[in-house]
Design an enzyme around this catalytic site. Sequence first.
Site, PDB file in Angstrom:
ATOM      1  N   ARG A 229       0.848  -1.188   0.000  1.00 24.20           N
ATOM      2  CA  ARG A 229       0.000   0.000   0.000  1.00 24.20           C
ATOM      3  C   ARG A 229       0.884   1.238   0.000  1.00 24.20           C
ATOM      4  O   ARG A 229       1.952   1.257   0.629  1.00 24.20           O
ATOM      5  CB  ARG A 229      -0.866   0.030   1.267  1.00 24.20           C
ATOM      6  CG  ARG A 229      -2.120  -0.827   1.180  1.00 24.20           C
ATOM      7  CD  ARG A 229      -3.162  -0.236   0.234  1.00 24.20           C
ATOM      8  NE  ARG A 229      -4.396  -0.991   0.211  1.00 24.20           N
ATOM      9  CZ  ARG A 229      -4.688  -1.930  -0.687  1.00 24.20           C
ATOM     10  NH1 ARG A 229      -3.833  -2.234  -1.635  1.00 24.20           N
ATOM     11  NH2 ARG A 229      -5.840  -2.541  -0.656  1.00 24.20           N
ATOM     12  N   HIS A 277      -1.148   0.823  -9.941  1.00 22.03           N
ATOM     13  CA  HIS A 277      -1.889  -0.102  -9.070  1.00 22.03           C
ATOM     14  C   HIS A 277      -2.515  -1.258  -9.876  1.00 22.03           C
ATOM     15  O   HIS A 277      -3.733  -1.442  -9.896  1.00 22.03           O
ATOM     16  CB  HIS A 277      -2.980   0.644  -8.283  1.00 22.03           C
ATOM     17  CG  HIS A 277      -3.382  -0.066  -7.014  1.00 22.03           C
ATOM     18  ND1 HIS A 277      -3.637   0.586  -5.833  1.00 22.03           N
ATOM     19  CD2 HIS A 277      -3.563  -1.385  -6.756  1.00 22.03           C
ATOM     20  CE1 HIS A 277      -3.971  -0.306  -4.899  1.00 22.03           C
ATOM     21  NE2 HIS A 277      -3.940  -1.507  -5.448  1.00 22.03           N
TER      22      HIS A 277
END
Length: 314
Positions: A229, A277
């Site tokens: 993350r 991502h």
Amino acid sequence: MSEAPSVIGFYSPTEDEEIWKTRIERDLPTFQFELLEQVEEKRLVEYALVWSPPNGLLKTFENLKAIFVLGAGVDALLRDPDLPKVPIVRLEDAGMAQQMAHYVIYGVLRFQRRFEDYENFQMIKQWEPLVNIEPIEQFPVGVMGLGAIGSVVAEQVSKLGFPVLGWSASPKEIDGICTFYGDDGLASFLARARVVVDLLPLTTATEKLLNRDFLSRMSADAFLINIGRGGHLIEDDLLEALEKKVIAGAMLDVFEREPLSAESLLWSHPKVIVTPHVSGITMPQVALDQIISNIKLLESDGIPMALVDRKKGY
Ligand code: GLV
């Protein structure tokens, strides 16, 4: 008059809802599929399938039995201050682990075989074989986070012949992987790894973990791959570490703010690879297999797989 059917509600800014509707209505015929934002009879919603719902959306469904997250990480959902106190179920692997292993393998080989140098040579039409390639036996890859995804990544990288180190918050054993844990194990893990792969969940314990101090404990010829993350990494600390040659480079798929702002210096940094991502994308049919069997389990008073521990945050 017959009772209105119970509803499985759906919210995702990215998924094609038709795929989800078709499978849910075929495999769970006693339920009706509806978009959470368009449900009229909110009391009929028993299950919510969500990715990044706006804060407060879920609290309006008073008969919710469980929330299913369409991804592996639940950090964003847990930040909703009005999150109903029902079980939360996340995806476990669901096709993501192999994709993420491939992403890591690409990065590791790119660093070890020095493909970045060849890209630069090609731009200036320079024919320069780099003959002193380090043997893979001397190129340990360190994987942080050894859950459903991290353990697959570690095994697949190990199959290529690279020594693999693993780090997790609590002790874990995986065949063929040299594991470390806790604060005490972190320094030795970081000192040995030539590539550090972050696959940790985002929790209060891991937020901003990849900071100046962490980077300074990596070796100067090591690379960072962040597919965990963005909230783990202090991006300015990474830029500084690259500037001062504290570490050798980074490959980043997740960022503090997504999409990454056009002003970010990471975009054009010669030692940074940026991807949007995509290292592990949810495979709808595999995710649906998991969610459908978990709903069937819940309907027969069973305990679903991959239940989130709210205290731990994953
Ligand atoms: C993606 O980041 C996920 O958590 O599945």
